[in-house]
Write a protein that holds these residues in place. Sequence first.
Motif, PDB file in Angstrom:
ATOM      1  N   ARG A 169      44.243  40.849  33.465  1.00  0.00           N
ATOM      2  CA  ARG A 169      43.148  39.953  34.568  1.00  0.00           C
ATOM      3  C   ARG A 169      42.429  39.113  34.133  1.00  0.00           C
ATOM      4  O   ARG A 169      42.541  38.789  34.624  1.00  0.00           O
ATOM      5  N   GLU A 172      43.797  35.923  33.324  1.00  0.00           N
ATOM      6  CA  GLU A 172      44.872  35.599  34.894  1.00  0.00           C
ATOM      7  C   GLU A 172      43.261  35.115  35.388  1.00  0.00           C
ATOM      8  O   GLU A 172      43.724  33.312  35.686  1.00  0.00           O
ATOM      9  N   LEU A 173      42.141  35.395  35.692  1.00  0.00           N
ATOM     10  CA  LEU A 173      41.191  35.124  34.868  1.00  0.00           C
ATOM     11  C   LEU A 173      40.569  33.461  34.426  1.00  0.00           C
ATOM     12  O   LEU A 173      39.970  32.279  35.141  1.00  0.00           O
ATOM     13  N   CYS A 175      42.549  31.291  32.708  1.00  0.00           N
ATOM     14  CA  CYS A 175      43.831  31.225  33.246  1.00  0.00           C
ATOM     15  C   CYS A 175      43.367  29.896  34.203  1.00  0.00           C
ATOM     16  O   CYS A 175      43.229  28.862  34.357  1.00  0.00           O
ATOM     17  N   ARG A 176      43.021  30.887  36.120  1.00  0.00           N
ATOM     18  CA  ARG A 176      42.341  30.278  36.444  1.00  0.00           C
ATOM     19  C   ARG A 176      41.692  29.544  36.634  1.00  0.00           C
ATOM     20  O   ARG A 176      41.321  28.131  37.066  1.00  0.00           O
ATOM     21  N   ARG A 177      40.914  29.668  36.147  1.00  0.00           N
ATOM     22  CA  ARG A 177      39.272  29.169  36.018  1.00  0.00           C
ATOM     23  C   ARG A 177      38.886  27.577  34.606  1.00  0.00           C
ATOM     24  O   ARG A 177      38.305  26.527  35.539  1.00  0.00           O
ATOM     25  N   THR A 179      41.587  26.018  34.485  1.00  0.00           N
ATOM     26  CA  THR A 179      42.552  25.117  35.506  1.00  0.00           C
ATOM     27  C   THR A 179      41.696  23.905  35.630  1.00  0.00           C
ATOM     28  O   THR A 179      42.130  23.252  36.836  1.00  0.00           O
ATOM     29  N   GLY A 180      40.946  24.451  37.019  1.00  0.00           N
ATOM     30  CA  GLY A 180      40.242  24.684  38.254  1.00  0.00           C
ATOM     31  C   GLY A 180      38.836  23.486  38.225  1.00  0.00           C
ATOM     32  O   GLY A 180      38.222  23.620  38.757  1.00  0.00           O
ATOM     33  N   HIS A 253      34.456  31.183  31.505  1.00  0.00           N
ATOM     34  CA  HIS A 253      33.208  31.030  32.889  1.00  0.00           C
ATOM     35  C   HIS A 253      32.225  30.743  32.734  1.00  0.00           C
ATOM     36  O   HIS A 253      31.695  31.045  33.643  1.00  0.00           O
TER      37      HIS A 253
END
Length: 299
Positions: A169, A172-173, A175-177, A179-180, A253
């Motif tokens: 988890r 995943e967080l 990678c999302r952070r 890339t955005g 993050h």
Amino acid sequence: MEILAQFGTEQQRQEWLEPLLDGRIRSAFCMTEPDVASSDAANIALRIERTGEEYVLNGRKWWSSGAMSPQCRVFIVMGVTDPDAERYRRQSMVLVPKDTPGIGVVRSTSVFGYTDGPHGGHAEVVFDNVRVPASNILLGEGEGFRIAQERLGPGRIHHCMRALGAAERALELLCRRVTGRVAFGKPVAAQGVVQDWVADARIRLEMARLLVLKTAWLMDTAGKKAARMEISAIKVAVPEVANWVIDRAIQAHGGAGVSQDFPLAALWAQVRTLHLADGPDEVHKMAIARRELGRYVTG
Ligand SMILES: Cc1cc2nc3c(=O)[nH]c(=O)nc-3n(C[C@H](O)[C@H](O)[C@H](O)COP(=O)(O)OP(=O)(O)OC[C@H]3O[C@@H](n4cnc5c(N)ncnc54)[C@H](O)[C@@H]3O)c2cc1C
């Protein structure tokens, strides 16, 4: 539950295991004590004395997970029945209904300030002349150490499976952070150092997962005893990997990573406890080293 399923008598299983399996009640395992180094189970000092057809318990436990829950009805308590016996035969385990007179749930201990849920916390419990029928003993006097050893295998593999899920988890967080989010004119994911974290996280996770799978396979095919070394190995390796991955996700993050807006701080705190709970890393490493070195000791 594991203990009752494996070591309980027919009557003990009917009384406690069935409602546990139905989810109507909960139990707590009371081994660790504030006054002794409990990573060495032979140190456990709570006294369990036989008087006639009863056992009388006196002592103090803490870190009894689940004991704060109003649904918790029974404790499995480890204590000394024969202080003069050989080191690993001194302790026994008894079933103690939580509402027995003399039991005092003193407080809940937090984990890095987290309370682990309104009722899920870890309790400090005092036993003051607590009396239970002699038939509440599990397996027999002197079997406490053996039960503790046997119980922890399946528990440890569950801890590791949950920790791997927490790390997945976190990745995943992460990678999302990255890339955005843009810094210095490009996505954070474009930084080589961040790509290094992502690749390392995936490599470490896959290695740890395979070791857990091997351990589960060994337990299923050869039994818990044959899988002892692997059980200790995953108990050290998985929290290390999971903490590493979660830590990188926190870093990626920025300040948000340690805030309440993301689950990362809570995941880190939970996984960090696994370096201690169910045996500190050092004790598992000691067991692995003894086994490994034992192959070379002659005479
Ligand atoms: C979140 C959480 C939940 C828990 N749930 C339960 C529960 O439900 N029931 C229960 O009974 N207990 C529970 N525990 C307690 C846990 O099992 C103990 O904290 C653990 O076994 C260590 O015992 P101790 O705290 O007495 O540490 P100690 O025995 O005092 O050890 C302290 C440190 O000494 C070092 N050490 C010890 N032995 C060695 C060695 N051989 N070589 C090198 N270094 C060594 C280690 O670094 C160790 O961390 C829980 C703990 C936590 C944090």
